[in-house]
Design an enzyme around this catalytic site. Structure first.
Site, PDB file in Angstrom:
ATOM      1  CG  ASP A 205       8.335  56.685  76.543  1.00 13.38           C
ATOM      2  OD1 ASP A 205       9.101  55.821  76.080  1.00 13.38           O
ATOM      3  OD2 ASP A 205       7.737  56.568  77.622  1.00 13.38           O
ATOM      4  CG  ASP A 225       9.438  53.083  74.884  1.00 16.49           C
ATOM      5  OD1 ASP A 225       8.266  52.797  75.214  1.00 16.49           O
ATOM      6  OD2 ASP A 225      10.422  52.689  75.534  1.00 16.49           O
ATOM      7  CG  ASP A 226       4.797  53.346  75.651  1.00 14.54           C
ATOM      8  OD1 ASP A 226       4.461  52.309  75.056  1.00 14.54           O
ATOM      9  OD2 ASP A 226       5.115  53.379  76.843  1.00 14.54           O
ATOM     10  CG  HIS A 247       7.279  50.005  72.387  1.00 13.57           C
ATOM     11  ND1 HIS A 247       8.066  49.892  73.514  1.00 13.57           N
ATOM     12  CD2 HIS A 247       8.023  49.560  71.344  1.00 13.57           C
ATOM     13  CE1 HIS A 247       9.256  49.387  73.161  1.00 13.57           C
ATOM     14  NE2 HIS A 247       9.249  49.187  71.858  1.00 13.57           N
ATOM     15  NE  ARG A 292       2.168  48.713  75.848  1.00 20.98           N
ATOM     16  CZ  ARG A 292       3.501  48.633  75.881  1.00 20.98           C
ATOM     17  NH1 ARG A 292       4.087  47.470  76.111  1.00 20.98           N
ATOM     18  NH2 ARG A 292       4.231  49.704  75.655  1.00 20.98           N
ATOM     19  CE  LYS A 294       4.223  48.954  79.686  1.00 19.82           C
ATOM     20  NZ  LYS A 294       5.466  48.397  79.135  1.00 19.82           N
TER      21      LYS A 294
END
Ligand SMILES: *[C@@H]1O[C@H](CO)[C@@H](O)[C@H](O)[C@H]1NC(C)=O
Ligand SMILES: *[C@@H]1O[C@H](CO)[C@@H](O)[C@H](O)[C@H]1NC(C)=O
Ligand SMILES: *[C@@H]1O[C@H](CO)[C@@H](O)[C@H](O)[C@H]1NC(C)=O
Length: 401
Positions: A205, A225-226, A247, A292, A294
């Site tokens: 991340d 990742d993010d 991500h 996103r 989530k």
């Protein structure tokens, strides 16, 4: 470390006693205030501390200017800067961290009204020593996060190379701007001998944020990742950044932040609030999804509101253009109803997203009754792939796919 120049402030005080003659007191006062005018400034902290090894840190942080030379932090130790209010830190060389499987963090900084000038220098985490394709999910213990930011003020022009897993964990005590940063974990896209054919870097991340009053801008993030994960907080602006390979830009309720990721996956968290978030003018390249939200299916008593996306551009999305999903840890599974989601808007400058042919453009998976109000999506344009579905919510306006 050196202290330049040395000053010794005189802090005098007098106790007034009723028995003293009035003009003696006045005379004494006059002398004392004159003396402090002459001697008090500059204070003893008005010096320059220089750090060329961890041994220099405790003396250097007594100064309000701190220069950091190139050096290697011994394996298994944290380079910890606990700074006086108003300190300016200048990196004058690259800092490398020794190799050891331990929990980290590798670098930590705290203090109020700090100016940290990286001057383009690098914190090198030696990621390849740790990378095994498993990140925080398994394999060897990896120092995480690599860098803990607990300052207000400015953190600028810093490069991070090859973090073991997560890079920045940000919990600023007051307003902070992080700008002109580079995170280069692109080497982790390649498999290595331990990763079984997967990308060697994992859970890398860029920024994990549980905080308020934060701006992250004009930065480049290459990772697995993010790019940004907002776990809770308000008044966070993420603008003009470039995210490559990971991500996407995420609001991600209940991701464990202070523990190795996913150990507490699925645990019930409550009373988490995310509000007033601006995601503006970012470029997202070859990520799983661009934008996103989530939330954990088992969350309770939480809310996400006031999320504004404006002027973002994304190309080469591999799974989704926009994904709003209340079924974490599943993707588009049975959604929970413990997080109220409202005011998610695409407005202002056009958000232009293109997805790969096997990806979905927009998927929204709300728990029954948990997405509320009307959402203005007039500045969203997504192309490529297939449409995706919108479940349990009819409040999206000015958008069709
Ligand atoms: C630490 O690991 C990196 C990456 O694998 C390697 O390049 C470097 O030589 C190692 N450093 C030491 C001192 O072993
Ligand atoms: C929001 O954050 C910015 C930047 O950190 C800060 O300057 C501003 O004062 C904050 N706004 C409020 C209402 O606190
Ligand atoms: C909402 O979604 C869930 C899970 O997909 C489904 O079981 C439920 O029937 C839906 N509720 C409404 C009102 O559509």
């Amino acid at each position: 470390m050196e202290l330049l120049p040395e000053h010794h402030a005189s802090h005098s005080s007098i106790l007034t006693r009723p028995s003293m003659a009035r003009n003696t007191i006045r005379c004494l006062f006059n002398f004392v205030s004159l003396a402090s005018l002459v001697l008090a400034a500059p204070s003893s902290s008005d010096c320059t501390g220089t750090i060329s090894s961890l041994d220099d840190v405790s003396a250097a942080v007594k100064c309000t200017t701190v220069n950091v030379n190139s050096f290697t932090v011994p394996a298994g130790e944290t380079f910890d800067l606990s700074l006086a209010t108003g300190t300016t830190v200048n990196m004058l060389g690259d800092v490398t961290f020794g190799n050891k499987t331990w929990a980290g963090p590798l670098f930590q900084i705290s203090g109020d009204s700090i100016t940290f000038n990286g001057n383009g220098h690098t914190f090198n985490g030696n990621g390849p020593f740790y990378w095994d394709g498993q990140g925080g999910n398994g394999g060897v213990t990896k120092p995480a996060p690599m860098i803990k930011i607990k300052i207000s003020g400015a953190w600028t022009n810093v490069k991070v190379l090859n973090s073991p897993t997560r890079v920045y964990s940000v919990s600023n005590p007051a307003a902070l701007t992080m700008s002109k940063l580079t995170i280069d974990n692109s080497l982790g896209d390649q498999p290595n001998s331990k990763s079984g054919g997967d990308a060697a870097g994992h859970n890398t991340d860029g920024f994990d944020c549980s905080t308020t009053n934060l701006v992250i801008e004009d930065s480049t993030i290459m990772n697995q990742d993010d790019c940004l994960a907002i776990n809770k907080g308000s008044n966070i602006t993420f603008q003009r950044n470039t995210c490559s390979g990971g991500h996407g830009i995420s609001i991600y309720l209940n991701r464990p932040v202070f523990f190795p990721p996913r150990l507490s996956q699925g645990s019930i968290s409550s009373d988490v609030t995310v509000s007033n978030i601006m995601i503006t003018g970012n470029t997202i390249i070859n990520n799983d999804q661009a934008l996103r939200i989530k939330t954990d299916a088992s969350s309770t008593g939480s809310s996400v509101s006031g999320i504004t996306y404006s002027g973002n551009t994304a190309t080469g999305m591999r799974q989704f253009g926009v994904l709003i999903d209340q079924s974490y840890p599943d993707t588009l599974g049975t959604p929970g109803t413990g997080v109220k989601l409202s005011g998610v808007n695409f407005v202002g400058s056009q958000n232009t997203i293109s997805v790969n042919s096997d990806a979905q453009r927009v998927a929204v998976n709300c728990g029954s009754g948990s997405c509320t109000g009307t959402w203005d999506w007039s500045a969203l344009e997504v192309s490529g792939g297939s449409a995706g579905t919108i479940v349990n919510f009819s409040g999206i306006e000015n958008f069709s796919q």
